[in-house]
Design a protein around this motif. Structure first.
Motif, PDB file in Angstrom:
ATOM      1  N   ALA A 144      17.529 -10.824 -21.991  1.00  0.00           N
ATOM      2  CA  ALA A 144      16.200 -10.593 -21.413  1.00  0.00           C
ATOM      3  C   ALA A 144      16.047 -11.390 -20.121  1.00  0.00           C
ATOM      4  O   ALA A 144      15.486 -10.886 -19.143  1.00  0.00           O
ATOM      5  N   GLY A 145      16.535 -12.608 -20.092  1.00  0.00           N
ATOM      6  CA  GLY A 145      16.457 -13.438 -18.898  1.00  0.00           C
ATOM      7  C   GLY A 145      17.261 -12.866 -17.740  1.00  0.00           C
ATOM      8  O   GLY A 145      16.791 -12.818 -16.601  1.00  0.00           O
ATOM      9  N   TRP A 146      18.470 -12.423 -18.026  1.00  0.00           N
ATOM     10  CA  TRP A 146      19.309 -11.828 -16.978  1.00  0.00           C
ATOM     11  C   TRP A 146      18.671 -10.545 -16.442  1.00  0.00           C
ATOM     12  O   TRP A 146      18.640 -10.301 -15.243  1.00  0.00           O
ATOM     13  N   ARG A 147      18.156  -9.738 -17.344  1.00  0.00           N
ATOM     14  CA  ARG A 147      17.513  -8.481 -16.936  1.00  0.00           C
ATOM     15  C   ARG A 147      16.268  -8.786 -16.092  1.00  0.00           C
ATOM     16  O   ARG A 147      16.014  -8.127 -15.084  1.00  0.00           O
ATOM     17  N   GLU A 148      15.520  -9.799 -16.521  1.00  0.00           N
ATOM     18  CA  GLU A 148      14.333 -10.186 -15.778  1.00  0.00           C
ATOM     19  C   GLU A 148      14.696 -10.690 -14.378  1.00  0.00           C
ATOM     20  O   GLU A 148      14.016 -10.364 -13.399  1.00  0.00           O
ATOM     21  N   ASP A 149      15.757 -11.479 -14.267  1.00  0.00           N
ATOM     22  CA  ASP A 149      16.209 -11.945 -12.953  1.00  0.00           C
ATOM     23  C   ASP A 149      16.473 -10.762 -12.022  1.00  0.00           C
ATOM     24  O   ASP A 149      16.115 -10.789 -10.845  1.00  0.00           O
ATOM     25  N   PHE A 150      17.099  -9.730 -12.544  1.00  0.00           N
ATOM     26  CA  PHE A 150      17.371  -8.541 -11.745  1.00  0.00           C
ATOM     27  C   PHE A 150      16.064  -7.854 -11.349  1.00  0.00           C
ATOM     28  O   PHE A 150      15.864  -7.476 -10.198  1.00  0.00           O
ATOM     29  N   MET A 151      15.142  -7.723 -12.303  1.00  0.00           N
ATOM     30  CA  MET A 151      13.871  -7.026 -12.061  1.00  0.00           C
ATOM     31  C   MET A 151      13.006  -7.753 -11.026  1.00  0.00           C
ATOM     32  O   MET A 151      12.200  -7.118 -10.340  1.00  0.00           O
ATOM     33  N   LEU A 152      13.179  -9.081 -10.906  1.00  0.00           N
ATOM     34  CA  LEU A 152      12.392  -9.853  -9.935  1.00  0.00           C
ATOM     35  C   LEU A 152      12.569  -9.345  -8.512  1.00  0.00           C
ATOM     36  O   LEU A 152      11.708  -9.553  -7.657  1.00  0.00           O
ATOM     37  N   SER A 153      13.687  -8.683  -8.255  1.00  0.00           N
ATOM     38  CA  SER A 153      13.961  -8.236  -6.891  1.00  0.00           C
ATOM     39  C   SER A 153      13.166  -6.991  -6.491  1.00  0.00           C
ATOM     40  O   SER A 153      13.099  -6.665  -5.313  1.00  0.00           O
ATOM     41  N   PHE A 154      12.556  -6.307  -7.466  1.00  0.00           N
ATOM     42  CA  PHE A 154      11.867  -5.072  -7.087  1.00  0.00           C
ATOM     43  C   PHE A 154      10.534  -4.832  -7.783  1.00  0.00           C
ATOM     44  O   PHE A 154       9.884  -3.817  -7.519  1.00  0.00           O
ATOM     45  N   GLU A 155      10.095  -5.726  -8.656  1.00  0.00           N
ATOM     46  CA  GLU A 155       8.803  -5.518  -9.298  1.00  0.00           C
ATOM     47  C   GLU A 155       8.241  -6.830  -9.834  1.00  0.00           C
ATOM     48  O   GLU A 155       8.968  -7.819  -9.979  1.00  0.00           O
ATOM     49  N   VAL A 156       6.953  -6.816 -10.122  1.00  0.00           N
ATOM     50  CA  VAL A 156       6.317  -7.950 -10.787  1.00  0.00           C
ATOM     51  C   VAL A 156       6.672  -7.820 -12.263  1.00  0.00           C
ATOM     52  O   VAL A 156       6.470  -6.769 -12.877  1.00  0.00           O
ATOM     53  N   THR A 157       7.218  -8.870 -12.819  1.00  0.00           N
ATOM     54  CA  THR A 157       7.698  -8.803 -14.201  1.00  0.00           C
ATOM     55  C   THR A 157       6.599  -9.192 -15.196  1.00  0.00           C
ATOM     56  O   THR A 157       5.584  -9.796 -14.835  1.00  0.00           O
ATOM     57  N   GLY A 158       6.857  -8.872 -16.446  1.00  0.00           N
ATOM     58  CA  GLY A 158       5.933  -9.238 -17.519  1.00  0.00           C
ATOM     59  C   GLY A 158       5.749 -10.741 -17.607  1.00  0.00           C
ATOM     60  O   GLY A 158       4.638 -11.237 -17.839  1.00  0.00           O
ATOM     61  N   ALA A 159       6.819 -11.491 -17.409  1.00  0.00           N
ATOM     62  CA  ALA A 159       6.733 -12.953 -17.472  1.00  0.00           C
ATOM     63  C   ALA A 159       5.881 -13.499 -16.329  1.00  0.00           C
ATOM     64  O   ALA A 159       5.126 -14.466 -16.516  1.00  0.00           O
ATOM     65  N   GLN A 160       5.993 -12.892 -15.154  1.00  0.00           N
ATOM     66  CA  GLN A 160       5.158 -13.329 -14.039  1.00  0.00           C
ATOM     67  C   GLN A 160       3.679 -13.102 -14.350  1.00  0.00           C
ATOM     68  O   GLN A 160       2.823 -13.933 -14.041  1.00  0.00           O
ATOM     69  N   LYS A 161       3.374 -11.968 -14.961  1.00  0.00           N
ATOM     70  CA  LYS A 161       1.986 -11.683 -15.357  1.00  0.00           C
ATOM     71  C   LYS A 161       1.517 -12.681 -16.405  1.00  0.00           C
ATOM     72  O   LYS A 161       0.392 -13.184 -16.330  1.00  0.00           O
ATOM     73  N   LEU A 162       2.369 -12.964 -17.394  1.00  0.00           N
ATOM     74  CA  LEU A 162       2.009 -13.946 -18.424  1.00  0.00           C
ATOM     75  C   LEU A 162       1.788 -15.326 -17.817  1.00  0.00           C
ATOM     76  O   LEU A 162       0.874 -16.052 -18.220  1.00  0.00           O
ATOM     77  N   ALA A 163       2.617 -15.692 -16.850  1.00  0.00           N
ATOM     78  CA  ALA A 163       2.477 -16.997 -16.200  1.00  0.00           C
ATOM     79  C   ALA A 163       1.158 -17.084 -15.444  1.00  0.00           C
ATOM     80  O   ALA A 163       0.452 -18.102 -15.517  1.00  0.00           O
TER      81      ALA A 163
END
Length: 187
Positions: A144-163
């Protein structure tokens, strides 16, 4: 020879924050707390309340039998010696932690953790009040962390919203208590 965080905790661990005000290295020590799985060792955000760092980490050490690897969510060198030093130090062991959140959703590539550390009055130079320090954990080594790192390059992630939501709640609580808030950690 350069020192490490264990050296710092042992060197400054006997001094309270009124003797030596909060500094950047202290912020790093507090940031590492979010990389330790504190589920069951401190109060979660929903239940409220706090526990002393020494109590939470002491119980973790006891329950783990000294093998803390399953409780560490980082590549950083957070080992039993470090956790024990932080727990036993006067500087950090007496601090209170709470509002712990740890979310892991593999299917949605969300991994998020944060903990709030309560610094006593006069800990931060020029501030006579207690200060709340929010420590955020960054992405970890899970899929999940690796996938999230990739997603950071093109979208706001769920973790960013939670933060953002967590920080908003923490800020509202700090304002209600009349205390300043600092944030640290990773990502």
């Amino acid at each position: 020879m350069a020192g490490n965080l264990i050296d710092y905790v042992k060197w400054r661990g006997d001094l309270g924050f009124t003797e030596r005000p909060f500094n950047d290295v202290d912020a790093l020590v507090l940031a590492t707390l979010s990389y330790i799985d504190l589920v069951g060792f401190t109060q979660n955000e929903a239940s409220g309340g706090t526990v002393e760092v020494r109590e939470a980490l002491g119980e973790l050490m006891e329950r783990s039998g000294g093998d803390v690897a399953p409780y560490v969510r980082s590549l950083a060198t957070i080992d039993a010696r470090y956790i024990d030093a932080v727990a036993k130090s006067r500087r950090f062991g007496r601090l209170h932690i709470g509002r712990y959140v740890d979310v892991m959703e593999y299917d949605n590539a969300v991994q998020f953790a944060a903990v709030e550390v309560m610094l006593p009055p006069n800990s931060v130079e020029g501030c006579g009040k207690g200060v709340r320090f929010v420590s955020f954990r960054g992405t970890d080594l899970t899929i999940a962390g690796w996938r999230e790192d990739f997603m950071l390059s093109f979208e706001v992630t769920g973790a960013q919203k939670l933060a953002a939501e967590y920080l908003d709640r923490a800020l509202r609580a700090a304002v209600a208590a009349g205390e300043p808030l600092m944030a640290g950690g990773h990502s």
